[in-house]
Design a protein around this motif. Structure first.
Motif, PDB file in Angstrom:
ATOM      1  N   GLY A 102      -6.382   5.979  -4.832  1.00 19.68           N
ATOM      2  CA  GLY A 102      -7.757   5.751  -4.397  1.00 19.68           C
ATOM      3  C   GLY A 102      -7.860   4.830  -3.195  1.00 19.68           C
ATOM      4  N   THR A 103      -6.717   4.458  -2.602  1.00 18.89           N
ATOM      5  CA  THR A 103      -6.727   3.574  -1.438  1.00 18.89           C
ATOM      6  C   THR A 103      -5.764   4.079  -0.375  1.00 18.89           C
ATOM      7  OG1 THR A 103      -4.985   2.143  -2.360  1.00 18.89           O
ATOM      8  CG2 THR A 103      -7.285   1.550  -2.837  1.00 18.89           C
ATOM      9  N   ARG A 104      -6.061   3.747   0.879  1.00 24.45           N
ATOM     10  CA  ARG A 104      -5.133   3.953   1.988  1.00 24.45           C
ATOM     11  C   ARG A 104      -4.735   2.579   2.511  1.00 24.45           C
ATOM     12  NH1 ARG A 104      -9.150   7.630   3.951  1.00 24.45           N
ATOM     13  NH2 ARG A 104      -8.655   9.781   3.436  1.00 24.45           N
ATOM     14  N   LEU A 105      -3.452   2.392   2.728  1.00 24.27           N
ATOM     15  CA  LEU A 105      -2.964   1.136   3.283  1.00 24.27           C
ATOM     16  C   LEU A 105      -2.063   1.464   4.460  1.00 24.27           C
ATOM     17  CD1 LEU A 105      -1.764  -1.940   1.237  1.00 24.27           C
ATOM     18  CD2 LEU A 105      -0.758  -1.366   3.438  1.00 24.27           C
ATOM     19  N   TYR A 106      -2.307   0.810   5.596  1.00 26.38           N
ATOM     20  CA  TYR A 106      -1.515   1.085   6.789  1.00 26.38           C
ATOM     21  C   TYR A 106      -1.536  -0.134   7.706  1.00 26.38           C
ATOM     22  CZ  TYR A 106      -6.096   1.943   8.932  1.00 26.38           C
ATOM     23  OH  TYR A 106      -7.392   1.808   9.386  1.00 26.38           O
ATOM     24  N   ALA A 107      -0.590  -0.185   8.634  1.00 23.41           N
ATOM     25  CA  ALA A 107      -0.527  -1.238   9.641  1.00 23.41           C
ATOM     26  C   ALA A 107      -0.998  -0.677  10.976  1.00 23.41           C
ATOM     27  CB  ALA A 107       0.897  -1.774   9.777  1.00 23.41           C
ATOM     28  N   ASP A 108      -1.723  -1.493  11.743  1.00 28.27           N
ATOM     29  CA  ASP A 108      -2.172  -1.028  13.058  1.00 28.27           C
ATOM     30  C   ASP A 108      -1.091  -1.276  14.106  1.00 28.27           C
ATOM     31  OD1 ASP A 108      -2.342  -3.735  13.848  1.00 28.27           O
ATOM     32  OD2 ASP A 108      -4.449  -3.872  13.256  1.00 28.27           O
ATOM     33  N   GLU A 109      -1.391  -0.942  15.366  1.00 28.14           N
ATOM     34  CA  GLU A 109      -0.418  -1.065  16.443  1.00 28.14           C
ATOM     35  C   GLU A 109      -0.124  -2.518  16.798  1.00 28.14           C
ATOM     36  OE1 GLU A 109       1.294   1.333  17.922  1.00 28.14           O
ATOM     37  OE2 GLU A 109       0.374   2.874  16.678  1.00 28.14           O
ATOM     38  N   GLY A 110      -1.077  -3.413  16.528  1.00 31.78           N
ATOM     39  CA  GLY A 110      -0.860  -4.833  16.772  1.00 31.78           C
ATOM     40  C   GLY A 110      -0.991  -5.213  18.235  1.00 31.78           C
ATOM     41  N   ASP A 111      -0.858  -6.518  18.482  1.00 32.72           N
ATOM     42  CA  ASP A 111      -0.915  -7.074  19.831  1.00 32.72           C
ATOM     43  C   ASP A 111       0.305  -7.963  20.045  1.00 32.72           C
ATOM     44  OD1 ASP A 111      -3.469  -6.038  20.657  1.00 32.72           O
ATOM     45  OD2 ASP A 111      -4.385  -7.446  19.264  1.00 32.72           O
ATOM     46  N   ALA A 112       0.769  -7.998  21.289  1.00 35.10           N
ATOM     47  CA  ALA A 112       1.917  -8.838  21.630  1.00 35.10           C
ATOM     48  C   ALA A 112       1.653  -9.491  22.977  1.00 35.10           C
ATOM     49  CB  ALA A 112       3.197  -8.011  21.684  1.00 35.10           C
ATOM     50  N   ALA A 113       1.823 -10.811  23.033  1.00 34.55           N
ATOM     51  CA  ALA A 113       1.639 -11.539  24.284  1.00 34.55           C
ATOM     52  C   ALA A 113       2.414 -12.848  24.232  1.00 34.55           C
ATOM     53  CB  ALA A 113       0.156 -11.817  24.529  1.00 34.55           C
ATOM     54  N   MET A 114       3.216 -13.102  25.248  1.00 32.10           N
ATOM     55  CA  MET A 114       3.933 -14.371  25.372  1.00 32.10           C
ATOM     56  C   MET A 114       4.744 -14.699  24.122  1.00 32.10           C
ATOM     57  SD  MET A 114       3.235 -15.351  28.439  1.00 32.10           S
ATOM     58  CE  MET A 114       3.690 -17.087  28.435  1.00 32.10           C
ATOM     59  N   GLY A 115       5.374 -13.682  23.551  1.00 33.89           N
ATOM     60  CA  GLY A 115       6.210 -13.914  22.385  1.00 33.89           C
ATOM     61  C   GLY A 115       5.480 -14.000  21.072  1.00 33.89           C
ATOM     62  N   LEU A 116       4.138 -13.896  21.076  1.00 35.06           N
ATOM     63  CA  LEU A 116       3.349 -13.938  19.849  1.00 35.06           C
ATOM     64  C   LEU A 116       3.008 -12.522  19.417  1.00 35.06           C
ATOM     65  CD1 LEU A 116       1.672 -15.497  17.706  1.00 35.06           C
ATOM     66  CD2 LEU A 116      -0.236 -15.455  19.347  1.00 35.06           C
ATOM     67  N   ARG A 117       3.224 -12.215  18.158  1.00 38.08           N
ATOM     68  CA  ARG A 117       2.918 -10.899  17.622  1.00 38.08           C
ATOM     69  C   ARG A 117       1.823 -11.019  16.563  1.00 38.08           C
ATOM     70  NH1 ARG A 117       6.024 -10.252  21.523  1.00 38.08           N
ATOM     71  NH2 ARG A 117       8.036  -9.179  21.380  1.00 38.08           N
ATOM     72  N   ALA A 118       0.881 -10.085  16.559  1.00 38.78           N
ATOM     73  CA  ALA A 118      -0.175 -10.058  15.553  1.00 38.78           C
ATOM     74  C   ALA A 118      -0.430  -8.611  15.151  1.00 38.78           C
ATOM     75  CB  ALA A 118      -1.460 -10.694  16.090  1.00 38.78           C
ATOM     76  N   VAL A 119      -0.332  -8.329  13.859  1.00 41.64           N
ATOM     77  CA  VAL A 119      -0.522  -6.981  13.322  1.00 41.64           C
ATOM     78  C   VAL A 119      -1.489  -7.074  12.147  1.00 41.64           C
ATOM     79  CG1 VAL A 119       0.606  -5.102  12.053  1.00 41.64           C
ATOM     80  CG2 VAL A 119       1.718  -6.090  14.064  1.00 41.64           C
TER      81      VAL A 119
END
Length: 338
Positions: free
Chosen positions: A190-207
């Motif tokens: 009953g759920t979908r779980l996924y990761a997005d493409e994320g962002d990367a800048a100056m060595g920092l990653r965020a997903v």
């Protein structure tokens, strides 16, 4: 990524495709005397032989003229279970609109369970430079099974160089029972779980980890998703601290709030942030493509592929579940409820 079908229809579609191509050789660019082989064949698509259930009349598909190109030495050797078997040039005069090149491949599931594969192919120039990278998904390949498919590179603009080769750049696989999905039929959970493409800048990653309630009942969340990091061989990665909150990695990422109860009605979604830095100093860098995620401790796990390049930092920050106010249900399910 394209939506793909099960193994049995894929095998049938591949057989029909070969039948439609007559006696043309698909493993070389010519016979050594007459030059490149040109022949009429069904126009390829991004879905290849894993799309909708195959038609019993392949002649109904549009056809065009393709030119078989020779494979570079060693490129037909299986890599992580994937083997390239043919390379073709189509182009604007082939009769297949929007197709510049295509490559046929085989994939063998070397795991002990059915798996979904995400494959990245690189179409190359004569000097080995990249012209186009194409990602292709193959679902539900049974253990020990070999299935066939086609990957397509679209028409290029400007004075792009001609493609003369193709290679397998990356192979990622997850257990079929744990495959993530952002669309398509609602899973039994009953759920979908996924990761997005994320962002990367100056060595920092965020997903972002996204959880969508596609079922028929309210879903209650409270706290943080449970995570296990895995390497390329799906082995757990030790020595990485999973921090509660992303503020110890960087501020302003939205993952530093205290956990609050979240109730998702059907058609609503939640998000939890991941953050890390890829700084490399003394020690062995950690590169871990896979992550098993449990939305709640009692939930079934889902495997996502955030491609964690943690450097030597040894830290991964994870934020709590919070309502995803930006999500809009494509089916309008939430809007129909009071």
């Amino acid at each position: 990524m394209p939506t793909v079908a099960r193994t049995a229809p894929a095998v049938l579609a591949a057989a029909l495709l070969l039948a439609a191509c007559g006696s043309e050789s698909t493993s070389s660019g010519g016979d050594g005397e007459g030059g490149p082989v040109r022949a009429e064949a069904p126009c390829p698509s991004d879905v290849g032989s894993y799309g909708s259930p195959p038609s019993l009349e392949p002649s109904a598909r549009p056809s065009g003229t393709r030119t078989a190109l020779p494979l570079s030495a060693g490129k037909d050797v299986a890599e992580d279970g994937v083997k390239i078997t043919a390379l073709y040039a189509w182009g604007p005069n082939s009769g297949c609109e929007g197709v510049e090149n295509s490559a046929d491949f085989e994939i063998t599931n070397q795991r002990k369970e059915a798996a979904t594969y995400t494959l990245t192919f690189g179409f190359l120039t004569a000097s080995g430079g990249a012209v186009d990278n194409v990602e292709h998904t193959v679902e539900a390949v049974g253990p020990g099974r070999t299935v066939k498919g086609t990957v397509v590179a679209g028409e290029r603009v400007g004075n792009a160089p001609e493609v003369t080769g193709v290679e397998v750049i990356k192979v990622r696989s997850v257990p079929e029972t744990e495959a993530s999905s952002a669309s398509g039929p609602c899973p039994d959970s009953g759920t979908r779980l996924y990761a997005d493409e994320g962002d990367a800048a100056m060595g920092l990653r965020a997903v972002g980890l996204h959880l969508v309630n596609c079922g028929t009942r309210p879903l209650r969340l409270h706290g943080y998703p449970k995570l296990t990091i895995q390497d390329e061989d799906h082995r757990p990665v030790d020595g990485v601290r999973i921090l509660r909150g992303t503020d110890q990695i960087s501020t302003g990422l939205g993952g530093d709030d205290s956990p609050r109860p979240v109730v998702l009605r059907p058609g609503e979604a939640a998000v939890a942030g991941l953050a890390w830095r890829n700084t490399t100093q003394a020690g062995e860098p950690v590169n871990a493509p896979y992550m098993r995620v449990w939305a709640e401790p009692a939930a079934d796990p889902v495997t996502v592929v955030p491609e964690l390049d943690l450097g030597t930092t040894g830290k991964l920050g994870v934020g709590p579940w919070r309502r995803d106010e930006a999500y809009r249900d494509p089916a309008g399910t939430a809007a129909e409820r009071p």
